[in-house]
Design a protein around this motif. Sequence first.
Motif, PDB file in Angstrom:
ATOM      1  N   HIS A  21       0.828  -1.216   0.000  1.00 24.93           N
ATOM      2  CA  HIS A  21       0.000   0.000   0.000  1.00 24.93           C
ATOM      3  C   HIS A  21       0.856   1.256   0.000  1.00 24.93           C
ATOM      4  O   HIS A  21       0.596   2.203   0.747  1.00 24.93           O
ATOM      5  N   LEU A  22       1.883   1.254  -0.862  1.00 22.84           N
ATOM      6  CA  LEU A  22       2.777   2.398  -0.984  1.00 22.84           C
ATOM      7  C   LEU A  22       2.628   3.040  -2.356  1.00 22.84           C
ATOM      8  O   LEU A  22       2.431   2.342  -3.353  1.00 22.84           O
ATOM      9  N   THR A  23       2.744   4.351  -2.395  1.00 22.11           N
ATOM     10  CA  THR A  23       2.667   5.075  -3.655  1.00 22.11           C
ATOM     11  C   THR A  23       4.058   5.512  -4.095  1.00 22.11           C
ATOM     12  O   THR A  23       4.978   5.643  -3.278  1.00 22.11           O
ATOM     13  N   ILE A  24       4.202   5.738  -5.397  1.00 22.79           N
ATOM     14  CA  ILE A  24       5.490   6.063  -6.007  1.00 22.79           C
ATOM     15  C   ILE A  24       5.340   7.299  -6.880  1.00 22.79           C
ATOM     16  O   ILE A  24       4.337   7.464  -7.579  1.00 22.79           O
ATOM     17  N   ALA A  25       6.380   8.150  -6.860  1.00 23.09           N
ATOM     18  CA  ALA A  25       6.470   9.285  -7.770  1.00 23.09           C
ATOM     19  C   ALA A  25       7.880   9.313  -8.357  1.00 23.09           C
ATOM     20  O   ALA A  25       8.826   8.827  -7.735  1.00 23.09           O
ATOM     21  N   THR A  26       8.012   9.901  -9.531  1.00 21.38           N
ATOM     22  CA  THR A  26       9.308   9.959 -10.192  1.00 21.38           C
ATOM     23  C   THR A  26       9.735  11.397 -10.437  1.00 21.38           C
ATOM     24  O   THR A  26       8.905  12.295 -10.597  1.00 21.38           O
ATOM     25  N   ALA A  27      11.052  11.597 -10.469  1.00 20.34           N
ATOM     26  CA  ALA A  27      11.668  12.863 -10.868  1.00 20.34           C
ATOM     27  C   ALA A  27      12.839  12.488 -11.764  1.00 20.34           C
ATOM     28  O   ALA A  27      13.818  11.911 -11.299  1.00 20.34           O
ATOM     29  N   GLU A  28      12.696  12.770 -13.042  1.00 22.02           N
ATOM     30  CA  GLU A  28      13.674  12.268 -14.002  1.00 22.02           C
ATOM     31  C   GLU A  28      14.315  13.388 -14.799  1.00 22.02           C
ATOM     32  O   GLU A  28      13.642  14.290 -15.264  1.00 22.02           O
ATOM     33  N   GLN A  85      17.870  15.243  -3.483  1.00 21.15           N
ATOM     34  CA  GLN A  85      16.870  16.306  -3.387  1.00 21.15           C
ATOM     35  C   GLN A  85      15.759  16.135  -4.424  1.00 21.15           C
ATOM     36  O   GLN A  85      14.602  16.455  -4.145  1.00 21.15           O
ATOM     37  N   MET A  86      16.094  15.614  -5.593  1.00 18.82           N
ATOM     38  CA  MET A  86      15.068  15.347  -6.610  1.00 18.82           C
ATOM     39  C   MET A  86      14.096  14.275  -6.120  1.00 18.82           C
ATOM     40  O   MET A  86      12.868  14.436  -6.245  1.00 18.82           O
ATOM     41  N   ALA A  87      14.617  13.185  -5.577  1.00 12.63           N
ATOM     42  CA  ALA A  87      13.752  12.095  -5.093  1.00 12.63           C
ATOM     43  C   ALA A  87      12.874  12.578  -3.945  1.00 12.63           C
ATOM     44  O   ALA A  87      11.672  12.277  -3.888  1.00 12.63           O
ATOM     45  N   GLU A  88      13.463  13.326  -3.031  1.00  9.15           N
ATOM     46  CA  GLU A  88      12.691  13.858  -1.904  1.00  9.15           C
ATOM     47  C   GLU A  88      11.658  14.869  -2.380  1.00  9.15           C
ATOM     48  O   GLU A  88      10.538  14.918  -1.868  1.00  9.15           O
ATOM     49  N   VAL A  93       6.096  16.713  -3.764  1.00  9.42           N
ATOM     50  CA  VAL A  93       5.227  17.299  -4.793  1.00  9.42           C
ATOM     51  C   VAL A  93       4.040  16.398  -5.106  1.00  9.42           C
ATOM     52  O   VAL A  93       2.919  16.873  -5.273  1.00  9.42           O
ATOM     53  N   PHE A  94       4.286  15.090  -5.164  1.00  5.62           N
ATOM     54  CA  PHE A  94       3.230  14.154  -5.548  1.00  5.62           C
ATOM     55  C   PHE A  94       2.608  13.441  -4.355  1.00  5.62           C
ATOM     56  O   PHE A  94       1.797  12.535  -4.543  1.00  5.62           O
ATOM     57  N   ASP A  95       2.970  13.838  -3.145  1.00  7.74           N
ATOM     58  CA  ASP A  95       2.431  13.246  -1.923  1.00  7.74           C
ATOM     59  C   ASP A  95       2.512  11.717  -1.992  1.00  7.74           C
ATOM     60  O   ASP A  95       1.524  11.014  -1.814  1.00  7.74           O
ATOM     61  N   ALA A  96       3.726  11.233  -2.264  1.00  9.29           N
ATOM     62  CA  ALA A  96       3.962   9.796  -2.450  1.00  9.29           C
ATOM     63  C   ALA A  96       4.801   9.244  -1.304  1.00  9.29           C
ATOM     64  O   ALA A  96       5.542   9.971  -0.645  1.00  9.29           O
ATOM     65  N   ASP A  97       4.685   7.949  -1.102  1.00 10.12           N
ATOM     66  CA  ASP A  97       5.501   7.270  -0.095  1.00 10.12           C
ATOM     67  C   ASP A  97       6.950   7.134  -0.547  1.00 10.12           C
ATOM     68  O   ASP A  97       7.871   7.228   0.260  1.00 10.12           O
ATOM     69  N   LEU A  98       7.142   6.872  -1.839  1.00  8.23           N
ATOM     70  CA  LEU A  98       8.478   6.686  -2.406  1.00  8.23           C
ATOM     71  C   LEU A  98       8.670   7.647  -3.566  1.00  8.23           C
ATOM     72  O   LEU A  98       7.772   7.826  -4.392  1.00  8.23           O
ATOM     73  N   SER A 125      12.269   7.469   0.810  1.00  4.50           N
ATOM     74  CA  SER A 125      11.163   6.782   1.468  1.00  4.50           C
ATOM     75  C   SER A 125      11.010   7.362   2.869  1.00  4.50           C
ATOM     76  O   SER A 125      11.861   8.143   3.310  1.00  4.50           O
ATOM     77  N   PRO A 126       9.968   6.973   3.581  1.00  5.47           N
ATOM     78  CA  PRO A 126       9.827   7.470   4.949  1.00  5.47           C
ATOM     79  C   PRO A 126      11.026   7.107   5.837  1.00  5.47           C
ATOM     80  O   PRO A 126      11.327   7.819   6.792  1.00  5.47           O
ATOM     81  N   GLY A 127      11.734   6.042   5.494  1.00  7.86           N
ATOM     82  CA  GLY A 127      12.878   5.603   6.279  1.00  7.86           C
ATOM     83  C   GLY A 127      14.189   6.276   5.914  1.00  7.86           C
ATOM     84  O   GLY A 127      15.215   6.000   6.524  1.00  7.86           O
ATOM     85  N   GLY A 128      14.182   7.125   4.903  1.00  5.28           N
ATOM     86  CA  GLY A 128      15.402   7.797   4.474  1.00  5.28           C
ATOM     87  C   GLY A 128      15.562   7.728   2.966  1.00  5.28           C
ATOM     88  O   GLY A 128      14.683   7.251   2.253  1.00  5.28           O
ATOM     89  N   THR A 129      16.701   8.193   2.493  1.00  8.68           N
ATOM     90  CA  THR A 129      16.958   8.248   1.057  1.00  8.68           C
ATOM     91  C   THR A 129      18.240   7.495   0.731  1.00  8.68           C
ATOM     92  O   THR A 129      19.262   7.699   1.381  1.00  8.68           O
ATOM     93  N   ARG A 130      18.156   6.621  -0.256  1.00  6.16           N
ATOM     94  CA  ARG A 130      19.323   5.891  -0.755  1.00  6.16           C
ATOM     95  C   ARG A 130      19.733   6.496  -2.088  1.00  6.16           C
ATOM     96  O   ARG A 130      18.888   6.739  -2.943  1.00  6.16           O
ATOM     97  N   VAL A 131      21.030   6.686  -2.253  1.00  6.04           N
ATOM     98  CA  VAL A 131      21.569   7.212  -3.503  1.00  6.04           C
ATOM     99  C   VAL A 131      22.662   6.269  -3.978  1.00  6.04           C
ATOM    100  O   VAL A 131      23.499   5.834  -3.179  1.00  6.04           O
ATOM    101  N   LYS A 132      22.642   5.956  -5.264  1.00  6.36           N
ATOM    102  CA  LYS A 132      23.693   5.113  -5.850  1.00  6.36           C
ATOM    103  C   LYS A 132      24.275   5.824  -7.061  1.00  6.36           C
ATOM    104  O   LYS A 132      23.549   6.469  -7.813  1.00  6.36           O
TER     105      LYS A 132
END
Length: 170
Positions: A21-28, A85-88, A93-98, A125-132
């Motif tokens: 039950h998680l929502t996703i948004a993208t920033a590309e 910062q883009m992912a966050e 902006v899209f009120d998403a979980d991820l 995500s609510p638990g933090g941000t991972r960057v690779k």
Amino acid sequence: MESPGPAGPAAEVIRLATASHLTIATAESLTAGMVSAALGSVPGASAVLQGGAVTYQNQIKVDVLGVDPAGIAATGAVDAVVARQMAEGARRVFDADLGVSTTGAAGPEPHAGKAVGTVFVAVASPGGTRVKEYLFDGDRESVRRHACSAALDLLRTVLRDRDAGNKSQD
């Protein structure tokens, strides 16, 4: 490389997000909507895909996603902090979980001193941000495809880790 289409990692991302039950948004940036399109190609994506922003220009990253303009001025857009910062920003902006983001130098020329094939992908995500960070070989289209696959893989990893964490807490 796995196909980013419905039979590949995008389908698993949609399945895992739906089950949790998680929502996703993208920033590309360099993928210009490829990640969103891959997710949207999966039946049932409307249950989790909130929306996406193609923020090719730096000013749009700043204005729409809230990326720090001083950071972009200092490092350029192909940077781990910018990806974060883009992912966050996508989450907000899209009120998403991820929120997932892609930024990089697809070529044919280096971008602000970053070699062609340099890509940063982030998942917030609510638990933090991972960057690779990645360095992909190939032409412009190949780098973009690899970046899309990397974004789907990182999303899938974050969702699997979350799912495993939930099961261990039961």
